[in-house]
Write a protein that holds these residues in place. Structure first.
Motif, PDB file in Angstrom:
ATOM      1  N   TYR A  35       1.206  11.030   7.526  1.00  0.00           N
ATOM      2  CA  TYR A  35      -0.012  11.334   7.918  1.00  0.00           C
ATOM      3  C   TYR A  35      -0.009  12.093   9.319  1.00  0.00           C
ATOM      4  O   TYR A  35       1.078  11.752  10.101  1.00  0.00           O
ATOM      5  CB  TYR A  35      -1.145  10.081   8.000  1.00  0.00           C
ATOM      6  CG  TYR A  35      -1.557   9.559   6.945  1.00  0.00           C
ATOM      7  CD1 TYR A  35      -0.744   8.422   6.278  1.00  0.00           C
ATOM      8  CD2 TYR A  35      -2.876  10.070   6.109  1.00  0.00           C
ATOM      9  CE1 TYR A  35      -0.947   7.906   5.207  1.00  0.00           C
ATOM     10  CE2 TYR A  35      -3.101   9.079   5.162  1.00  0.00           C
ATOM     11  CZ  TYR A  35      -2.380   8.235   4.412  1.00  0.00           C
ATOM     12  OH  TYR A  35      -2.878   7.566   3.412  1.00  0.00           O
ATOM     13  N   PHE A  45      -4.156  13.207   6.031  1.00  0.00           N
ATOM     14  CA  PHE A  45      -3.187  12.852   5.252  1.00  0.00           C
ATOM     15  C   PHE A  45      -2.141  14.326   4.811  1.00  0.00           C
ATOM     16  O   PHE A  45      -2.724  15.512   4.792  1.00  0.00           O
ATOM     17  CB  PHE A  45      -3.663  12.510   3.510  1.00  0.00           C
ATOM     18  CG  PHE A  45      -2.750  12.682   2.534  1.00  0.00           C
ATOM     19  CD1 PHE A  45      -2.770  13.634   1.432  1.00  0.00           C
ATOM     20  CD2 PHE A  45      -1.699  11.866   2.177  1.00  0.00           C
ATOM     21  CE1 PHE A  45      -2.100  13.845   0.269  1.00  0.00           C
ATOM     22  CE2 PHE A  45      -0.718  11.774   1.228  1.00  0.00           C
ATOM     23  CZ  PHE A  45      -0.816  12.713   0.239  1.00  0.00           C
ATOM     24  N   TYR A 100      -4.113  -2.643  -5.992  1.00  0.00           N
ATOM     25  CA  TYR A 100      -4.412  -2.706  -4.609  1.00  0.00           C
ATOM     26  C   TYR A 100      -3.533  -2.175  -3.748  1.00  0.00           C
ATOM     27  O   TYR A 100      -2.442  -3.303  -3.630  1.00  0.00           O
ATOM     28  CB  TYR A 100      -5.300  -3.922  -4.339  1.00  0.00           C
ATOM     29  CG  TYR A 100      -5.450  -3.976  -2.747  1.00  0.00           C
ATOM     30  CD1 TYR A 100      -6.229  -2.770  -2.261  1.00  0.00           C
ATOM     31  CD2 TYR A 100      -4.938  -4.723  -1.992  1.00  0.00           C
ATOM     32  CE1 TYR A 100      -6.279  -2.784  -0.699  1.00  0.00           C
ATOM     33  CE2 TYR A 100      -4.908  -4.961  -0.801  1.00  0.00           C
ATOM     34  CZ  TYR A 100      -5.631  -3.881   0.026  1.00  0.00           C
ATOM     35  OH  TYR A 100      -5.985  -3.824   1.317  1.00  0.00           O
ATOM     36  N   GLN A 103      -1.964   0.030   2.472  1.00  0.00           N
ATOM     37  CA  GLN A 103      -0.767   0.730   3.252  1.00  0.00           C
ATOM     38  C   GLN A 103      -0.397   0.308   4.486  1.00  0.00           C
ATOM     39  O   GLN A 103      -1.173  -0.043   5.635  1.00  0.00           O
ATOM     40  CB  GLN A 103      -1.305   2.320   3.331  1.00  0.00           C
ATOM     41  CG  GLN A 103      -1.476   2.813   1.992  1.00  0.00           C
ATOM     42  CD  GLN A 103      -1.733   4.392   2.071  1.00  0.00           C
ATOM     43  OE1 GLN A 103      -1.743   5.258   3.004  1.00  0.00           O
ATOM     44  NE2 GLN A 103      -2.423   5.082   0.941  1.00  0.00           N
ATOM     45  N   PHE A 105       1.312   0.969   8.157  1.00  0.00           N
ATOM     46  CA  PHE A 105       1.625   2.036   9.057  1.00  0.00           C
ATOM     47  C   PHE A 105       2.924   1.504   9.848  1.00  0.00           C
ATOM     48  O   PHE A 105       2.840   0.871  10.480  1.00  0.00           O
ATOM     49  CB  PHE A 105       0.287   2.428   9.664  1.00  0.00           C
ATOM     50  CG  PHE A 105      -0.479   3.279   8.856  1.00  0.00           C
ATOM     51  CD1 PHE A 105      -1.233   2.680   8.020  1.00  0.00           C
ATOM     52  CD2 PHE A 105      -0.450   4.904   8.819  1.00  0.00           C
ATOM     53  CE1 PHE A 105      -2.269   3.247   7.097  1.00  0.00           C
ATOM     54  CE2 PHE A 105      -1.544   5.558   8.115  1.00  0.00           C
ATOM     55  CZ  PHE A 105      -2.345   4.814   7.191  1.00  0.00           C
TER      56      PHE A 105
ATOM     57  N   TYR B  33     -11.717   1.494  -2.565  1.00  0.00           N
ATOM     58  CA  TYR B  33     -11.758   0.559  -1.752  1.00  0.00           C
ATOM     59  C   TYR B  33     -12.304   1.148  -0.130  1.00  0.00           C
ATOM     60  O   TYR B  33     -11.815   2.433   0.060  1.00  0.00           O
ATOM     61  CB  TYR B  33     -10.165  -0.152  -1.523  1.00  0.00           C
ATOM     62  CG  TYR B  33      -9.856  -0.641  -2.610  1.00  0.00           C
ATOM     63  CD1 TYR B  33      -8.778  -0.092  -3.527  1.00  0.00           C
ATOM     64  CD2 TYR B  33     -10.129  -1.914  -3.021  1.00  0.00           C
ATOM     65  CE1 TYR B  33      -8.285  -0.834  -4.621  1.00  0.00           C
ATOM     66  CE2 TYR B  33     -10.047  -2.704  -4.233  1.00  0.00           C
ATOM     67  CZ  TYR B  33      -8.937  -1.889  -4.991  1.00  0.00           C
ATOM     68  OH  TYR B  33      -8.359  -2.596  -5.985  1.00  0.00           O
ATOM     69  N   PHE B  35     -11.582   0.497   4.092  1.00  0.00           N
ATOM     70  CA  PHE B  35     -10.900  -0.278   5.387  1.00  0.00           C
ATOM     71  C   PHE B  35     -11.598   0.294   6.456  1.00  0.00           C
ATOM     72  O   PHE B  35     -12.149   1.155   6.794  1.00  0.00           O
ATOM     73  CB  PHE B  35      -9.465   0.198   5.008  1.00  0.00           C
ATOM     74  CG  PHE B  35      -8.823   0.070   3.624  1.00  0.00           C
ATOM     75  CD1 PHE B  35      -9.058   1.183   2.723  1.00  0.00           C
ATOM     76  CD2 PHE B  35      -8.155  -1.097   3.289  1.00  0.00           C
ATOM     77  CE1 PHE B  35      -8.399   0.897   1.520  1.00  0.00           C
ATOM     78  CE2 PHE B  35      -7.604  -1.066   2.267  1.00  0.00           C
ATOM     79  CZ  PHE B  35      -7.391  -0.019   1.197  1.00  0.00           C
ATOM     80  N   ARG B  50     -10.781  -5.106   4.703  1.00  0.00           N
ATOM     81  CA  ARG B  50     -10.777  -4.324   3.518  1.00  0.00           C
ATOM     82  C   ARG B  50     -11.975  -4.759   2.691  1.00  0.00           C
ATOM     83  O   ARG B  50     -12.358  -6.118   2.595  1.00  0.00           O
ATOM     84  CB  ARG B  50      -9.542  -4.156   2.727  1.00  0.00           C
ATOM     85  CG  ARG B  50      -9.047  -5.606   2.013  1.00  0.00           C
ATOM     86  CD  ARG B  50      -7.802  -5.241   1.466  1.00  0.00           C
ATOM     87  NE  ARG B  50      -7.368  -6.766   1.046  1.00  0.00           N
ATOM     88  CZ  ARG B  50      -6.182  -7.396   1.608  1.00  0.00           C
ATOM     89  NH1 ARG B  50      -5.736  -6.884   2.640  1.00  0.00           N
ATOM     90  NH2 ARG B  50      -5.881  -8.461   1.149  1.00  0.00           N
ATOM     91  N   MET B  95     -10.318   4.860  -0.175  1.00  0.00           N
ATOM     92  CA  MET B  95      -9.448   5.118  -0.908  1.00  0.00           C
ATOM     93  C   MET B  95      -9.805   4.814  -2.480  1.00  0.00           C
ATOM     94  O   MET B  95     -10.533   3.869  -2.834  1.00  0.00           O
ATOM     95  CB  MET B  95      -8.114   3.963  -0.631  1.00  0.00           C
ATOM     96  CG  MET B  95      -6.928   4.134  -1.770  1.00  0.00           C
ATOM     97  SD  MET B  95      -5.609   2.930  -1.256  1.00  0.00           S
ATOM     98  CE  MET B  95      -6.255   1.639  -2.346  1.00  0.00           C
ATOM     99  N   LEU B 104      -5.209   7.765   1.864  1.00  0.00           N
ATOM    100  CA  LEU B 104      -6.449   7.175   2.802  1.00  0.00           C
ATOM    101  C   LEU B 104      -7.100   8.472   3.240  1.00  0.00           C
ATOM    102  O   LEU B 104      -6.553   9.252   3.410  1.00  0.00           O
ATOM    103  CB  LEU B 104      -6.221   6.428   3.843  1.00  0.00           C
ATOM    104  CG  LEU B 104      -5.506   4.989   3.343  1.00  0.00           C
ATOM    105  CD1 LEU B 104      -4.681   4.316   4.394  1.00  0.00           C
ATOM    106  CD2 LEU B 104      -6.646   4.033   2.619  1.00  0.00           C
TER     107      LEU B 104
END
Lengths: 114, 116
Positions: A35, A45, A100, A103, A105, B33, B35, B50, B95, B104
């Motif tokens: 990203y 992204f 699920y 992510q 980072f 989803y 976040f 989330r 997402m 995302l």
């Protein structure tokens, strides 16, 4: 606790030069992302990578960009000929995958193109 | 394409008080989803909370809770008993979990300052 790491933390380069940003994702993760965040703007992204190939990329990710997973641990982003507008924070992220896929980072690499 | 909107570029709150950060999104998907990520001055993006769209119950993580209004496509973050360490940029993100390696989609962020 496992974490995503990125090197260098700050890279300064001249316009037209090539840069390689490096990331070490969490070891058992399968999906990897880059990203970008231009200063003061939202996180955008660039590209996702799975099974040694690009699975999705944004319109930002043009021919100047490439990604590679040269070994079992590193995930790199190369910019072939940097432009002033490439100056940004670049974040690597990884996820295990599944329904699920949170992510995780890295701390980011600040790229400054002069 | 999905979009995420955070209409408050900056907010401030007194220590120990409660603050609510707003987020709206646009999608045609039914399952997804949402976040909230925190980005302190150190720049590391940290997941705060989330919410799965199929769950009616609002997610809660200690002092952080959300108000998820699916019909209104709203997803606000409430921080209770604000602490100085909560000072950061907060990003709302969406997402779609059914699109392979789903990236995302982030909002522009809200800069929160907690004042002593």
């Amino acid at each position: 606790e496992p974490e995503v790491t990125q090197t260098p933390s700050h890279q300064v380069t001249q316009m037209g030069q090539e840069v390689i940003l490096r990331c070490v994702p969490i070891s058992n993760h399968l999906y990897f992302y880059w990203y970008r965040q231009i200063l003061g703007q939202k996180v955008e992204f660039l590209v996702s990578f799975y099974n040694n190939e690009i699975s999705e990329k944004s319109e930002i990710f043009d021919d100047q960009f490439s990604v590679e997973r040269p070994d079992g641990s590193n995930f790199t982003l190369k910019i072939r000929s940097t432009k002033l507008e490439d100056s940004a924070m670049y974040f690597c992220a990884s996820t295990l995958g599944g329904l699920y896929n949170e992510q995780f980072f890295g701390p980011g690499t600040r790229l400054t193109v002069l | 394409a999905q979009t995420v909107t955070q209409s408050q570029p900056e907010m401030s709150v007194q220590e120990a008080e409660t603050v609510t950060l707003s987020c709206t999104y646009d999608t045609s998907e039914n399952n997804y989803y949402l976040f909230w990520y925190k980005q302190p001055p150190s720049r590391q993006m940290i997941l705060v909370i989330r919410q799965e769209a199929y769950k009616q119950q609002n997610a809660t993580e200690n002092r952080f809770s959300v108000n998820f209004q699916k019909a209104a496509k709203s997803f606000s973050l409430k921080i209770s008993d604000s602490q100085l360490g909560d000072t950061a940029m907060y990003f709302c993100a969406f997402m779609n979990p059914y699109s392979g390696n789903t990236p995302l989609v982030f909002g522009k962020g809200t800069r929160l300052s907690v004042i002593a």
